[in-house]
Design a protein around this motif. Sequence first.
Motif, PDB file in Angstrom:
ATOM      1  N   PHE A   1       0.827  -1.207   0.000  1.00 53.34           N
ATOM      2  CA  PHE A   1       0.000   0.000   0.000  1.00 53.34           C
ATOM      3  C   PHE A   1       0.860   1.255   0.000  1.00 53.34           C
ATOM      4  CE2 PHE A   1      -1.999   3.457   2.400  1.00 53.34           C
ATOM      5  CZ  PHE A   1      -2.995   3.778   1.479  1.00 53.34           C
ATOM      6  N   LEU A   2       1.968   1.263   0.740  1.00 53.15           N
ATOM      7  CA  LEU A   2       2.820   2.449   0.772  1.00 53.15           C
ATOM      8  C   LEU A   2       3.463   2.707  -0.584  1.00 53.15           C
ATOM      9  CD1 LEU A   2       4.490   2.254   4.289  1.00 53.15           C
ATOM     10  CD2 LEU A   2       2.755   3.864   3.500  1.00 53.15           C
ATOM     11  N   LYS A   3       3.731   1.659  -1.356  1.00 52.72           N
ATOM     12  CA  LYS A   3       4.219   1.861  -2.720  1.00 52.72           C
ATOM     13  C   LYS A   3       3.155   2.549  -3.570  1.00 52.72           C
ATOM     14  CE  LYS A   3       7.374  -2.135  -2.784  1.00 52.72           C
ATOM     15  NZ  LYS A   3       7.657  -3.449  -3.424  1.00 52.72           N
ATOM     16  N   ILE A   4       1.916   2.117  -3.398  1.00 54.96           N
ATOM     17  CA  ILE A   4       0.808   2.755  -4.125  1.00 54.96           C
ATOM     18  C   ILE A   4       0.648   4.196  -3.669  1.00 54.96           C
ATOM     19  CG2 ILE A   4      -1.696   2.707  -4.459  1.00 54.96           C
ATOM     20  CD1 ILE A   4      -1.522  -0.363  -4.237  1.00 54.96           C
ATOM     21  N   ARG A   5       0.723   4.425  -2.353  1.00 58.49           N
ATOM     22  CA  ARG A   5       0.584   5.786  -1.836  1.00 58.49           C
ATOM     23  C   ARG A   5       1.684   6.696  -2.356  1.00 58.49           C
ATOM     24  NH1 ARG A   5       0.594   7.207   4.582  1.00 58.49           N
ATOM     25  NH2 ARG A   5       2.727   7.924   4.156  1.00 58.49           N
ATOM     26  N   ALA A   6       2.902   6.171  -2.464  1.00 61.26           N
ATOM     27  CA  ALA A   6       4.009   6.977  -2.993  1.00 61.26           C
ATOM     28  C   ALA A   6       3.721   7.399  -4.427  1.00 61.26           C
ATOM     29  CB  ALA A   6       5.316   6.183  -2.917  1.00 61.26           C
ATOM     30  N   ALA A   7       3.226   6.471  -5.252  1.00 60.46           N
ATOM     31  CA  ALA A   7       2.886   6.813  -6.634  1.00 60.46           C
ATOM     32  C   ALA A   7       1.764   7.834  -6.681  1.00 60.46           C
ATOM     33  CB  ALA A   7       2.491   5.548  -7.393  1.00 60.46           C
ATOM     34  N   ALA A   8       0.750   7.653  -5.840  1.00 58.33           N
ATOM     35  CA  ALA A   8      -0.402   8.558  -5.836  1.00 58.33           C
ATOM     36  C   ALA A   8      -0.008   9.952  -5.375  1.00 58.33           C
ATOM     37  CB  ALA A   8      -1.492   7.987  -4.934  1.00 58.33           C
ATOM     38  N   TYR A   9       0.805  10.041  -4.332  1.00 60.10           N
ATOM     39  CA  TYR A   9       1.231  11.357  -3.844  1.00 60.10           C
ATOM     40  C   TYR A   9       2.079  12.083  -4.888  1.00 60.10           C
ATOM     41  CZ  TYR A   9      -0.275  10.547   1.044  1.00 60.10           C
ATOM     42  OH  TYR A   9      -0.999  10.350   2.182  1.00 60.10           O
ATOM     43  N   GLN A  10       2.952  11.350  -5.565  1.00 57.91           N
ATOM     44  CA  GLN A  10       3.774  12.002  -6.580  1.00 57.91           C
ATOM     45  C   GLN A  10       2.909  12.523  -7.723  1.00 57.91           C
ATOM     46  OE1 GLN A  10       7.534  10.375  -7.701  1.00 57.91           O
ATOM     47  NE2 GLN A  10       7.452  11.202  -9.768  1.00 57.91           N
ATOM     48  N   ALA A  11       1.947  11.725  -8.176  1.00 59.44           N
ATOM     49  CA  ALA A  11       1.070  12.169  -9.254  1.00 59.44           C
ATOM     50  C   ALA A  11       0.258  13.382  -8.835  1.00 59.44           C
ATOM     51  CB  ALA A  11       0.146  11.038  -9.685  1.00 59.44           C
ATOM     52  N   TYR A  12      -0.178  13.429  -7.580  1.00 62.71           N
ATOM     53  CA  TYR A  12      -0.898  14.606  -7.076  1.00 62.71           C
ATOM     54  C   TYR A  12      -0.017  15.844  -7.176  1.00 62.71           C
ATOM     55  CZ  TYR A  12      -3.507  17.572  -3.796  1.00 62.71           C
ATOM     56  OH  TYR A  12      -4.196  18.615  -3.194  1.00 62.71           O
TER      57      TYR A  12
END
Length: 511
Positions: A253-264
């Motif tokens: 999940f933290l890998k997904i969160r890292a991708a999502a935060y960067q895209a934001y």
Amino acid sequence: MTRIPRRHFVMGSLASATLAAPFGIVRGAPVTFSADPYTLGIASGCPRADSVILWTRLAPQPLEDGGMPDTPVEVEWQVAEDEKFARVVARGAERAISELAHSVHAEVRGLQPDRVYWYRFRAGKAVSPVGRTRTAPAGRRARVRFAFASCQQYEQGFFSAYRDMATRDLDLVVHLGDYIYERSWGSRHVREHGVGIPTTLAEYRNRYALYKSDTDLQAAHAALPFLSIWDDHEVTDDYANDTSYTVRDSLQFLKIRAAAYQAYYEHMPLPASARPRGPDATIYEHYRFGDVMDVLLLDDRQYRSASACVDGGRPTWIVPCAERIAEARTMLGQAQEKWFNERLGDCRARWTIVAQQTLMAQDRREADDGDRYWMDGWDGYPTARRRLLDALATHRTRNPIVIGGDRHAFFASSLKRDFARSDEPTIATEFVGTSITSDGPGEASTRKALADNPHLAFARGDKRGYATVELDEKACTVGFEAVEDVKDIRSGVRRLATFVVEDGTRGPRAT
């Protein structure tokens, strides 16, 4: 205050950039694009008295991870006092790199307070549309006007609210989260995501590109500076810190969160201080608008305790267990709570706006088997809510106004330390805006909310739209602006309700 013919500006700036005076000689090696690189529009944000952030992203093929090569591209920017750029007051260049999806976050400093400016970009010979922004006031100001919005599920409706917002005489927009949705849901879709749930950086980039291709959203960004915070759907539904009922492995999940935060970050007009470091990013911040308004932006997703009483499942309406009221439970995290308390001591304006993601007021629902609470909101963290309200009371914060979104309904309420006591004093006034498009609760739900919670003055979930706020020396006036039909791309917007909070008082008064 300078008056601008807003509708004329928005229509003209998005239609063509060729009317403005040229930048001059193209510098460096020639850059060519397969198509218009400004398909996602332009934006400004984070206005301070002497600075603003300018944003764009080069994306000639927006739904194909941008369609840009891996090489950096120099992007020039200009800021002017006039729409035709006869009086340029600032200019510079940024390197748009593939590691940040060729996005640009230009921090323009040395500007004058409380001033309207126009801006544009150039990469090679490609010149962007013209945007309009405004710096914050530094001292005395008669009034401040802003809109706040949230929850814009692309499939469930058109962004007519943003088209209306772009024509208003406003100083800024505060976006309270759910700028994108990671999943498809709801009924009567008017358009489609077209692909599944994003989990990788490329997939999140494409989801933002889809949303930002909407011309009404682009118009609002081109006309007004934004202050922005995220909620859950920028990552995944109802997540809490490093836990998610949809992705049980916390490392994954933290890998997904890292991708999502960067895209934001790549798609919003944010400063470099908000750039993620892996799965972590700091978006809470304090902004001042002269002697009229302090704004405290909060992040109630990244640091919160895991949802109580659901054993790893989805936090929903339940009869809670003892864990819910544990003193150690937090919504903001210890560091952000400390920061909030410290910043309250520096809020000197007439009005203090606490901008956060959801309904802060208690929303108790009586049932035969016991009172039910929605565990993903502040009702799942009542001791954290009490600490926040205690901080407002301890600092004797002048005219605190809490704004929120997330619930897909309009709410107006009085915030109290103990909602069960009718004689408890009101500490702050709260207004929650409905969703831009996302489906809302039915009439029965909001009617029960009003019946079971006397501190709620208003609740309505059948309309989509946004809220406007006008602050002056005498009062805070809040308008709930409702889209007539979110499924109609030509729909208009009308005022649904108006509330006033007078200087020195607490609680909303309907007018």
